[in-house]
Write a protein that holds these residues in place. Structure first.
Motif, short mmCIF file in Angstrom:
data_model
loop_
_atom_site.label_atom_id
_atom_site.label_comp_id
_atom_site.label_asym_id
_atom_site.label_seq_id
_atom_site.Cartn_x
_atom_site.Cartn_y
_atom_site.Cartn_z
N VAL A 290 -0.01 4.85 2.43
CA VAL A 290 -0.37 3.66 1.67
C VAL A 290 0.72 3.36 0.65
CG1 VAL A 290 -1.99 2.68 0.01
CG2 VAL A 290 -2.83 3.98 1.96
N GLY A 291 1.14 2.09 0.60
CA GLY A 291 2.17 1.70 -0.35
C GLY A 291 3.58 1.71 0.20
N ASP A 292 3.74 1.89 1.51
CA ASP A 292 5.06 1.88 2.15
C ASP A 292 5.29 0.48 2.73
OD1 ASP A 292 7.23 2.09 3.95
OD2 ASP A 292 6.83 4.22 4.29
N PRO B 239 3.65 -12.64 -1.03
CA PRO B 239 4.72 -12.11 -1.88
C PRO B 239 4.86 -12.85 -3.20
CG PRO B 239 5.46 -12.32 0.40
CD PRO B 239 4.13 -13.01 0.31
N SER B 240 4.53 -14.15 -3.21
CA SER B 240 4.66 -14.92 -4.46
C SER B 240 3.66 -14.47 -5.52
CB SER B 240 4.47 -16.41 -4.17
OG SER B 240 3.14 -16.71 -3.80
N SER B 241 2.61 -13.75 -5.10
CA SER B 241 1.65 -13.19 -6.04
C SER B 241 1.93 -11.73 -6.37
CB SER B 241 0.23 -13.32 -5.47
OG SER B 241 -0.14 -14.67 -5.34
N GLY B 242 3.10 -11.23 -5.92
CA GLY B 242 3.49 -9.86 -6.21
C GLY B 242 3.18 -8.86 -5.14
N ASP B 243 2.73 -9.31 -3.96
CA ASP B 243 2.41 -8.37 -2.88
C ASP B 243 3.69 -7.82 -2.24
OD1 ASP B 243 -0.17 -9.08 -3.39
OD2 ASP B 243 -0.48 -10.20 -1.52
N ALA B 244 3.82 -6.50 -2.24
CA ALA B 244 4.89 -5.85 -1.48
C ALA B 244 4.31 -5.05 -0.32
CB ALA B 244 5.70 -4.93 -2.40
N THR B 245 3.06 -4.63 -0.45
CA THR B 245 2.42 -3.80 0.57
C THR B 245 1.02 -4.32 0.86
OG1 THR B 245 1.37 -2.29 -1.02
CG2 THR B 245 3.66 -1.79 -0.37
N ASP B 246 0.41 -3.78 1.91
CA ASP B 246 -0.97 -4.14 2.22
C ASP B 246 -1.92 -3.68 1.12
OD1 ASP B 246 -0.22 -5.30 4.64
OD2 ASP B 246 -0.41 -3.41 5.73
N PHE B 247 -1.64 -2.54 0.52
CA PHE B 247 -2.44 -2.07 -0.60
C PHE B 247 -2.44 -3.10 -1.73
CE2 PHE B 247 -2.41 0.10 -4.75
CZ PHE B 247 -3.70 0.61 -4.76
N ASP B 248 -1.26 -3.65 -2.04
CA ASP B 248 -1.17 -4.68 -3.07
C ASP B 248 -2.07 -5.87 -2.74
OD1 ASP B 248 0.77 -3.20 -4.44
OD2 ASP B 248 2.44 -4.22 -3.43
N THR B 249 -2.02 -6.31 -1.49
CA THR B 249 -2.83 -7.46 -1.08
C THR B 249 -4.32 -7.18 -1.22
OG1 THR B 249 -1.13 -8.11 0.54
CG2 THR B 249 -3.33 -9.04 0.83
N ALA B 250 -4.75 -6.04 -0.69
CA ALA B 250 -6.17 -5.71 -0.71
C ALA B 250 -6.70 -5.61 -2.13
CB ALA B 250 -6.42 -4.41 0.04
N MET B 251 -5.94 -4.97 -3.02
CA MET B 251 -6.42 -4.78 -4.38
C MET B 251 -6.34 -6.07 -5.19
SD MET B 251 -7.59 -1.84 -4.21
CE MET B 251 -8.31 -2.15 -5.82
N GLY C 81 -6.72 6.21 2.10
CA GLY C 81 -5.68 5.91 3.07
C GLY C 81 -5.91 4.55 3.69
N ASP C 82 -5.23 4.29 4.79
CA ASP C 82 -5.44 3.02 5.47
C ASP C 82 -5.78 3.27 6.93
OD1 ASP C 82 -3.03 3.61 6.74
OD2 ASP C 82 -1.86 2.29 5.45
N MET C 83 -6.10 2.20 7.64
CA MET C 83 -6.43 2.25 9.05
C MET C 83 -5.38 1.45 9.82
SD MET C 83 -10.47 1.61 8.34
CE MET C 83 -10.94 1.29 10.04
N ASP C 84 -5.41 1.58 11.13
CA ASP C 84 -4.47 0.83 11.96
C ASP C 84 -4.69 -0.67 11.77
OD1 ASP C 84 -3.47 3.19 12.95
OD2 ASP C 84 -4.72 3.16 14.75
N VAL C 85 -3.62 -1.42 11.87
CA VAL C 85 -3.70 -2.88 11.83
C VAL C 85 -4.52 -3.37 13.03
CG1 VAL C 85 -2.33 -4.98 12.14
CG2 VAL C 85 -1.56 -3.20 10.55
N VAL C 86 -5.41 -4.33 12.77
CA VAL C 86 -6.20 -4.93 13.84
C VAL C 86 -5.89 -6.42 13.89
CG1 VAL C 86 -8.06 -3.23 13.81
CG2 VAL C 86 -8.17 -5.16 12.26
N LEU C 87 -5.99 -6.98 15.09
CA LEU C 87 -5.62 -8.38 15.30
C LEU C 87 -6.89 -9.21 15.48
CD1 LEU C 87 -3.09 -10.20 15.63
CD2 LEU C 87 -3.30 -9.85 18.10
N SER C 88 -7.04 -10.25 14.64
CA SER C 88 -8.21 -11.12 14.75
C SER C 88 -8.02 -12.12 15.89
CB SER C 88 -8.44 -11.86 13.44
OG SER C 88 -7.54 -12.96 13.32
N ARG C 89 -9.12 -12.78 16.26
CA ARG C 89 -9.02 -13.77 17.34
C ARG C 89 -8.21 -14.99 16.91
NH1 ARG C 89 -13.16 -17.81 16.90
NH2 ARG C 89 -14.65 -17.39 15.22
#
Length: 211
Positions: free
Chosen positions: A17-19, A94-106, A124-132
């Protein structure tokens, strides 16, 4: 998926998480046109067995833990997925400061329900899943450690916040049903899961992540 990704105990683990580069490559590999992240926030309750109608007085002293997951019903005025049940989360920005998925979620969790980074112990995190809709979504899993946490709902985005027992999604309890949806030009049908809980329907990508 949550059960497979969880550690044997809730002591916490990193799991990458955070990479930022790891996250970027995972979303590229998914083939999605946009990326997002959600927070699977868990809460631990100490229950007496008699509260659920089980056991006798000796059981009351023993008790057990129950793990719930925090969910929200989206506002009816939203342009997409209105009134549907989801995790807190949203699109990578990214314009809101997101560098990682953790940043986005929080960031999205704080904006939507007032849940801050310091309130959560991330496992931790889970595998990326693809929506319809071809959005690649990374679930971040953690436990709410702040016993004083009370949701602060952003009414522009969220209609309500509630919890549901995690075991409901992991056991055959009669609440689960599914349909196989055939999409135009799809190579195969997509199985869509549904769970009925207290007048709400938890379905789609949210249900798929929870099972």
């Amino acid at each position: 998926r949550i059960r497979r990704r969880m550690a044997p105990s809730f002591d916490g683990f990193d799991a990458g998480v955070g990479d930022a580069e790891r996250d970027r490559l995972a979303h590229v590999a998914s083939g999605g046109t946009k990326r997002a992240a959600v927070l699977c926030a868990l809460l631990r309750w100490r229950l007496r067995l008699s509260d659920e109608g089980d056991g006798d007085d000796d059981d009351d002293a023993r008790g057990r833990d129950r793990i719930d997951v925090l969910l929200e019903s989206r506002a009816s005025t939203l342009s997409s997925h209105a009134s549907e049940v989801s995790f807190p989360g949203g699109k990578f920005d990214p314009s809101s400061g997101d560098a990682t998925d953790f940043d986005t979620a929080m960031r999205e969790s704080e904006e939507e329900v007032g849940l801050r980074r310091e309130d959560v112990c991330v496992f931790g995190d889970m595998d990326v899943v693809l929506s319809r809709h071809m959005i690649s979504v990374r679930p971040i899993v953690g436990e709410i450690m702040n016993s004083d946490f009370r949701p602060m709902i952003n009414e522009d985005e969220v209609a309500e916040v509630f919890t549901a027992p995690l075991e409901m999604f992991l056991e055959d309890n009669g609440r689960h049903r599914f349909d196989d949806w055939a999409w135009p030009n799809a190579e195969r049908a997509i199985r869509v899961h549904y769970f009925d809980y207290k007048g709400r329907v938890i379905w789609g990508l949210t249900a798929a992540i929870l099972i």
